[in-house]
Design a protein around this motif. Structure first.
Motif, PDB file in Angstrom:
ATOM      1  N   VAL A 124       1.006  -1.286   0.065  1.00  0.00           N
ATOM      2  CA  VAL A 124       0.025  -0.075  -0.065  1.00  0.00           C
ATOM      3  C   VAL A 124       0.885   1.062   0.036  1.00  0.00           C
ATOM      4  O   VAL A 124       1.669   1.453   0.817  1.00  0.00           O
ATOM      5  N   PRO A 125       0.969   2.084  -0.971  1.00  0.00           N
ATOM      6  CA  PRO A 125       2.149   2.957  -1.331  1.00  0.00           C
ATOM      7  C   PRO A 125       1.813   4.271  -0.546  1.00  0.00           C
ATOM      8  O   PRO A 125       2.066   5.178  -0.932  1.00  0.00           O
ATOM      9  N   LEU A 126       1.645   4.480   0.714  1.00  0.00           N
ATOM     10  CA  LEU A 126       1.465   5.521   1.385  1.00  0.00           C
ATOM     11  C   LEU A 126       2.600   6.149   1.853  1.00  0.00           C
ATOM     12  O   LEU A 126       2.770   7.112   1.632  1.00  0.00           O
ATOM     13  N   LYS A 127       3.132   5.475   2.893  1.00  0.00           N
ATOM     14  CA  LYS A 127       4.217   6.223   3.521  1.00  0.00           C
ATOM     15  C   LYS A 127       5.401   6.336   2.740  1.00  0.00           C
ATOM     16  O   LYS A 127       5.799   7.599   2.906  1.00  0.00           O
TER      17      LYS A 127
END
Lengths: 145, 169
Positions: free
Chosen positions: A61-64
């Protein structure tokens, strides 16, 4: 399981009148090995749905990472900007004579230079005699040769 | 909203987003990109997220719209080629693979369905959504959903029978 029941459910299934629970029942029936031969043709359909549901999104999940990256880019950009500002020396505007001296000073300097030039020219005129001298010495030198 | 909170909300349905994206875009890479895009969009809206009563439905609708836009856009020209993504069926061990193959046929058959039927079939038969949820996600009338679903199921059945009768040998 009651084969008759399953047949009915299949019929309802294709008319899109089954409930989620009934469809689950069908999926479970077809996932087993003892499917009635005349119903076997439907097996791939239901088995495919079960299989398709197992597919997973495996990428992180490409958030941080992306957020932090952007944050640090802005920090770095500001740092570079500050360093640049610190070492930046504006080129001074060209200084003209009028800025540095008063008109009187310039006038007197002009006069002094004119005086110098006049005397200098006198000096060069004197040098003309030297040139004559050299010509005559050269005459002697050529004659001797 | 903290990241862990966000992940707790998003992780349970991220696979559903991906599967819907893949159903519509067919290509695995495209679907992954789309899913990431949606997750980033969700993350940027994280502060508003508490006001949505159903984040999953919201995200599914976003995915649907995003993929349909992708298909419409010029870039989608490249997507036509992705049918090569499918494994080649004509390998050895035919009989053993046959059962597995007919499962893969379903995927291929579904790829040929119109987008709306694809979505209805995906949401209902793969994700097992209730009709009311599908209505909201796809913004369709209940009868339209049932018609589309019935049509999709019957088409898949017919195509599957055709393949069975002709065989693939």
């Amino acid at each position: 399981m009651e084969l008759h029941n399953i047949e009915k459910l299949i019929e309802k299934y294709f008319e899109a009148t089954t409930t989620v629970a009934e469809e689950e029942k069908l999926r479970r029936y077809f996932s087993e090995d003892d499917v009635a031969p005349h119903l076997e043709q439907h097996a791939p359909l239901f088995n495919y749905f079960s299989k398709a549901k197992k597919e997973r999104f495996t990428k992180p999940v490409p958030l941080k990472p992306r957020r932090n990256y952007l944050k640090w880019v802005s920090v770095a950009a500001i740092a570079v900007f500050m360093v640049g500002l610190y070492f930046y020396q504006p080129t001074p505007p060209p200084v003209t004579l009028a800025d540095e001296y008063t008109p009187e000073e310039i006038e007197s300097a002009k006069e002094a230079l004119a005086l110098l030039a006049m005397n200098f020219n006198k000096g060069t005129e004197q040098l003309y005699h030297l040139e004559e001298f050299e010509k005559t010495t050269n005459k002697f030198l050529t004659k001797n040769n | 909203m903290k990241q862990t909170e966000f992940l707790n909300i998003v992780l349970p349905f991220k696979d559903k987003l991906y599967r819907l994206a893949k159903r519509l875009l067919v290509s695995t890479e495209e679907a992954e990109d789309a899913t990431q895009e949606i997750l980033i969009k969700l993350w940027s809206k994280k502060n508003k997220m508490e006001s949505y009563n159903n984040v999953e439905a919201f995200a599914m609708t976003m995915t649907k719209n995003f993929c349909l836009d992708r298909l419409k856009s010029k870039q989608a020209g490249n997507l036509k080629l992705v049918h090569s993504n499918y494994t080649d069926a004509s390998t050895s061990l035919q009989s053993e693979l046959e059962a597995k193959d007919s499962i893969n046929w379903v995927e291929r058959i579904m790829a040929e369905l119109p987008e709306q039927q694809k979505m209805v079939l995906q949401l209902r038969d793969v994700e097992q959504y209730e009709y009311e949820e599908i209505e909201k996600l796809l913004d369709m009338k209940p009868t339209a959903i049932r018609v589309a679903l019935s049509r999709a199921r019957k088409t898949v059945r017919e195509k599957l029978m055709e393949k069975h009768n002709y065989g693939i040998a």
